[in-house]
Every structure is written in C-alpha cells, then in structure tokens.
Design a protein around this motif. Structure first.
Motif, short mmCIF file in Angstrom:
data_model
loop_
_atom_site.label_atom_id
_atom_site.label_comp_id
_atom_site.label_asym_id
_atom_site.label_seq_id
_atom_site.Cartn_x
_atom_site.Cartn_y
_atom_site.Cartn_z
N LEU A 25 0.84 -1.18 0.00
CA LEU A 25 0.00 0.00 0.00
C LEU A 25 0.88 1.24 0.00
CD1 LEU A 25 -2.53 -1.04 2.81
CD2 LEU A 25 -2.99 -1.03 0.35
N LEU A 26 0.54 2.23 -0.83
CA LEU A 26 1.18 3.54 -0.75
C LEU A 26 0.41 4.35 0.29
CD1 LEU A 26 3.18 5.69 -1.87
CD2 LEU A 26 1.33 6.40 -3.40
N VAL A 27 1.12 4.85 1.29
CA VAL A 27 0.47 5.61 2.34
C VAL A 27 1.13 6.98 2.50
CG1 VAL A 27 -0.24 3.56 3.63
CG2 VAL A 27 1.93 4.66 4.18
N LYS A 28 0.30 7.96 2.80
CA LYS A 28 0.80 9.26 3.21
C LYS A 28 1.16 9.16 4.68
CE LYS A 28 -0.32 14.18 3.32
NZ LYS A 28 -1.33 15.23 3.00
N VAL A 29 2.39 9.48 5.01
CA VAL A 29 2.86 9.32 6.39
C VAL A 29 2.27 10.42 7.25
CG1 VAL A 29 4.85 9.20 7.92
CG2 VAL A 29 5.01 8.25 5.60
N ARG A 30 1.47 10.03 8.22
CA ARG A 30 0.89 10.99 9.17
C ARG A 30 1.79 11.18 10.38
NH1 ARG A 30 -5.59 10.60 8.70
NH2 ARG A 30 -5.38 11.98 10.50
N ALA A 31 2.53 10.13 10.75
CA ALA A 31 3.48 10.21 11.86
C ALA A 31 4.40 9.00 11.79
CB ALA A 31 2.74 10.24 13.20
N ALA A 32 5.67 9.22 12.13
CA ALA A 32 6.66 8.13 12.12
C ALA A 32 7.39 8.13 13.46
CB ALA A 32 7.66 8.33 10.98
N ALA A 33 7.27 7.02 14.19
CA ALA A 33 7.94 6.91 15.49
C ALA A 33 9.41 6.55 15.30
CB ALA A 33 7.24 5.86 16.34
N VAL A 34 10.25 7.10 16.15
CA VAL A 34 11.69 6.84 16.09
C VAL A 34 12.01 5.66 17.00
CG1 VAL A 34 14.00 7.80 16.43
CG2 VAL A 34 12.13 9.27 15.65
N ASN A 35 12.78 4.71 16.49
CA ASN A 35 13.13 3.49 17.22
C ASN A 35 14.64 3.31 17.28
OD1 ASN A 35 10.53 1.61 17.70
ND2 ASN A 35 10.24 2.77 15.82
N PHE A 36 15.09 2.62 18.32
CA PHE A 36 16.51 2.30 18.46
C PHE A 36 17.04 1.54 17.23
CE2 PHE A 36 20.14 -0.08 20.29
CZ PHE A 36 20.87 0.99 20.79
N PRO A 37 16.28 0.59 16.67
CA PRO A 37 16.77 -0.10 15.47
C PRO A 37 17.04 0.82 14.28
CG PRO A 37 15.05 -1.40 16.48
CD PRO A 37 15.07 -0.08 17.20
N ASP A 38 16.42 2.01 14.25
CA ASP A 38 16.71 2.94 13.16
C ASP A 38 18.19 3.30 13.13
OD1 ASP A 38 14.04 3.21 12.15
OD2 ASP A 38 13.57 4.57 13.80
#
Length: 319
Positions: free
Chosen positions: A32-45
């Motif tokens: 699915l193509l999604v418009k990002v409304r919010a992206a959480a930051v994670n340690f694995p990033d």
C-alpha cells in the motif's frame, strides 16, 4: 516528495540526508502507498543506519521502520493504518509503503503520533510479558529503561496485568517519568544499587519477571535479584554490551532466561500479532508516552538522541 535517505552506513547524523524532490515510492503487489501521518523513532533505526541490525535494506534506502499512515490510493484510500514500513521505502518521508496484509487499523482514541508509537514497542512488551514470561497478577515485574519507549510500554502493560512494577531508570528526570507511568517503585540506578533495592522491596524474594531491553550490567544485576522460578526476558542490548551468562548460575538459582525477537512473529504467526493489536486496542490504560512531536527535518537528530539514550518516552516525526 521530501524523504530522508541513507546511501552509506554509519552514524545517523553522518549518513542520513534529507532529499527534496525524491521519487514517490511505487507499491508492488500486496503493498500500500500511504501518506505518512506520523513516524515513530526506534533504536533499530540507528542500528540499521550503522549496518548493525539483523535487517539490512539495500542502499540507498529511506529509514524509519514504524508509522501511522493514510492509504493514498486504491480501494482502501483514506484508511488510517499503523505498522511497519516496507523498506527501502521507510517512514521518514512524506510517503511510504506498507504491507497490505500486516498493516493494522489505527485505534480511533489515539492521535497520529500516539498511534505511530503503538506498534513495535507495545507489541514487544506484550509478547515479552504475556507470551514469553506468562506474567501473572500479583507477581513482581522489574522493568529496565522504564522511561524509554519499550520500557514505558512494559510498565503500562505490567500494571494492566495486575503486577507490582519496579522501574529502573537512569537519573531523576527519568524517575519522574516512570512514576507518572504508574510504576509502584522507581529505582535510580545511578543513585542506588538496584539489585539490593529490589531484594529489599520484595522481602528478599526478588522479581518474578525481568524485562530487559538493555543487556550489559542490567542483565548481570538482574540475575542477582531474580526470584525462585523467575523469568528474565532478553529484549535487546541498548547498552551495546551483549552478556554471556554462566548457565550454571541459572541452574543453581532455578530461573529461566527467555529471548524475544518480536519480528519473527510477523512472519511465523501473523494471526497472533493481530490478536495482540486487538488486545492492546481494547486496553484503556494503553496510551503511548510521546515526549516530542518533531518536523521531518529533525529526524536525523531524533534518531541520534534515541541511540544515545538521552530521551524519555517516544520521539515522533510528523512529516
């Protein structure tokens, strides 16, 4: 669109580059193509940026593994979903890709930032406490890094399960956060010896369940204050030190060491992941602690701060 990209491996501040005019990702079958409304930051990033994570997307890629997004096209257009991004089209961008089969409905009671922060941390904590450790009401739960993203989730879920929750944190600011989360006892590891404090608080018995996303000295100290037939759930190694435990000690003290790699459930038992999401959505006490909502250009700094352990709760990027 605007999107962060990583073309070489290294520290987030060195290798994450914000690109204007990046190509919008094109979904393949099942995506699915999604418009990002919010992206959480994670340690694995941060681990992924350095090439130190078990998932290694091809370079270049857009980082960001967790999001709340709105389906941008097709028959599901307008649906608000949470879940993981389909790398290399990650969540630190204006548009991302999600797996149509595994993306989950965003709980209506949570705003975009809270919904984005729900998936990985709370699924990890739920699987650790309920699937792996079988936490029972009345038991004592010891949570390390209790003011962090996954630790704060474990505190909330532990309280919801009827456990006596002991939170271990580093510093007075994080201690205040853990108290606000509802921990029954908060121990500042910088100010006191946490194994001794746990033994004192439990009348010498120790903790029935230990939730450890830190490793290193946190794990070693936990073996000194785990109860008879206690369970230590190894969730990660935020300290950077992977312990090599002497198994004879587990034998003599009669405790269990359990590993949790939540990502395996996504491929091995997706129905259980969906069941977990439904259970989390039904718990009114579950509300992710979002400490900061940040604009897209702040993503690299946010990943750096999470990697260095200086944050509380969750940092969320709002494109």
């Amino acid at each position: 669109m605007r999107a962060w990209q990583i073309a070489e491996l290294g520290a987030p501040l060195d290798v994450m580059k914000l690109v204007e005019g990046a190509d919008r990702p094109v979904p393949s079958e099942g995506q699915l193509l999604v418009k990002v409304r919010a992206a959480a930051v994670n340690f694995p990033d941060a681990l992924m940026a350095a090439g130190l994570y078990q998932v290694r997307p091809p370079l270049p890629y857009t980082p960001g593994v967790e999001l709340c997004g709105e389906v941008a096209e097709g028959p599901r257009a307008g649906e608000r979903l949470v879940g993981t991004a389909e790398l290399p089209a990650g969540a630190f961008a204006e548009y991302a890709l999600m797996n149509a089969a595994t993306a989950l409905p965003a709980p209506e009671r949570l705003d975009d930032a809270e919904a984005a922060a729900l998936h990985i941390a709370y699924q990890t904590a739920w699987f650790a406490l309920h699937r792996r450790a079988a936490l029972a009401p009345g038991e004592t739960l010891l949570v390390h890094a209790a003011a962090g993203g996954v630790g704060s989730a474990a505190v909330q879920l532990g309280k919801a399960a009827g456990a006596f929750v002991i939170a271990v944190v580093g510093g007075p600011e994080k201690a205040a956060v853990a108290r606000e989360l509802g921990a029954d006892l908060v121990i500042d590891r910088r100010a006191e010896d946490f194994p001794a404090a746990v033994r004192a608080a439990t009348g010498g018995r120790g903790a029935d369940v230990v939730f450890d996303p830190v490793g290193g000295s946190a794990y070693t100290g936990s073996t000194k204050c785990v109860a008879f037939e206690g369970r230590i759930v190894v969730v990660g190694f935020a300290s950077g030190e992977i312990p090599a435990p002497p198994l004879g000690h587990a034998l003599v003290k009669n405790y269990t060491v359990l590993g949790l790699h939540w990502g395996l459930y996504v491929t091995r038992d997706p129905a259980l992941v969906r069941h977990c999401h439904e259970a989390l959505t039904a718990l009114p006490a579950v509300r992710p602690l979002v400490s900061e909502r940040l604009p897209l250009p702040a993503a690299a700094d946010a990943v750096h701060r999470v990697a260095t352990g200086t944050t509380t709760g969750r940092l969320v990027v709002i494109p």
